[in-house]
Design a protein around this motif. Structure first.
Motif, short mmCIF file in Angstrom:
data_model
loop_
_atom_site.label_atom_id
_atom_site.label_comp_id
_atom_site.label_asym_id
_atom_site.label_seq_id
_atom_site.Cartn_x
_atom_site.Cartn_y
_atom_site.Cartn_z
N ASN A 145 -7.62 -1.09 -1.81
CA ASN A 145 -8.90 -0.80 -1.16
C ASN A 145 -10.00 -0.62 -2.20
O ASN A 145 -10.47 0.48 -2.44
CB ASN A 145 -8.79 0.47 -0.29
N VAL B 135 -1.23 -7.83 -0.67
CA VAL B 135 -2.47 -8.49 -0.27
C VAL B 135 -2.34 -10.00 -0.38
O VAL B 135 -2.69 -10.74 0.54
CB VAL B 135 -3.65 -7.98 -1.13
N HIS C 269 -11.39 -9.89 8.98
CA HIS C 269 -10.33 -9.15 8.32
C HIS C 269 -10.42 -7.67 8.69
O HIS C 269 -11.50 -7.08 8.61
CB HIS C 269 -10.45 -9.29 6.80
N SER D 197 -9.37 -5.17 7.07
CA SER D 197 -9.73 -4.34 5.92
C SER D 197 -11.22 -4.44 5.57
O SER D 197 -11.70 -3.69 4.74
CB SER D 197 -8.89 -4.74 4.70
N ASN D 198 -11.93 -5.36 6.18
CA ASN D 198 -13.38 -5.52 5.96
C ASN D 198 -14.17 -5.09 7.19
O ASN D 198 -15.20 -5.68 7.49
CB ASN D 198 -13.72 -6.98 5.64
#
Length: 146
Positions: free
Chosen positions: A12, A79, A121, A123-124
Motif C-alpha cells: 500500500n 501484487v 482496482h 486498492s485504488n
C-alpha cells in the motif's frame, strides 16, 4: 543478483510509482512459449532512475532499491501474481498466438488500452490506475501551488 525482501509485503504505497513489481509469465505461441515480463525489469529500472528526474513535475525524486521474494513464496509477490492472474484470465487464457510478436502486441494492448486506463482496482478506491494517478498528481499540484 539476490537482494533481501525490502518490500516485505507492504503493498500500500502512499504515492504512485513508489513501489513497482515484476514477474515472468509464459505465453504459448506457435513459435514456442515466450516469456513475458523479464524484458521489462531493466528498462523500467532505467526509466525510473534516469528518465523520471522529478517524477512528473512534483519534485519527488525517485530511487530504486531491489527487493526479492523468498523462493517459492507467492505471497511475497502477491501484487504481481494478481496482475498476471488477471492477464491470463481476461486475455490470454486458452490462446495460442501465431507468433511471439503477436503475443507481445496483444499483452501490450491489454495493459495500455484496458488494464491501466479502464480497469477499476479495489486498492485504488475503485479507480483505474490512470485515473488514480491523475487525481494524485492534481492534488499534489494544488498543494504545491498553495
Amino acid at each position: 543478483m539476490v537482494t533481501s525482501n525490502v518490500l516485505e509485503r507492504r503493498f500500500n504505497p502512499t504515492q504512485p510509482d513508489q513501489a513497482l513489481v515484476t514477474d515472468i509469465a509464459y505465453i504459448k505461441t506457435l513459435e514456442g512459449c515466450t516469456r513475458y515480463g523479464h524484458g521489462l525489469v531493466l528498462p523500467t529500472y532505467h526509466w525510473l532512475v534516469h528518465d523520471q528526474t522529478d517524477n512528473k513535475g512534483t519534485g519527488l525524486g525517485c530511487t530504486a532499491d531491489g527487493s526479492m521474494s523468498r523462493r517459492g513464496n507467492c505471497h511475497d509477490n502477491a501484487v504481481d501474481e494478481s496482475f498476471f492472474q488477471l492477464l491470463k484470465r481476461e486475455r490470454i487464457k486458452w490462446k495460442i498466438y501465431p507468433s511471439r510478436e503477436a503475443a507481445k502486441m496483444d499483452v501490450f494492448n491489454y495493459i495500455e488500452m484496458f488494464y491501466n486506463p479502464k480497469r477499476r482496482h479495489g486498492s485504488n478506491d475503485g479507480l483505474s490506475s490512470v485515473e488514480y494517478e491523475r487525481r494524485y498528481f492534481n492534488e499534489a499540484e494544488k498543494c504545491l501551488s498553495s
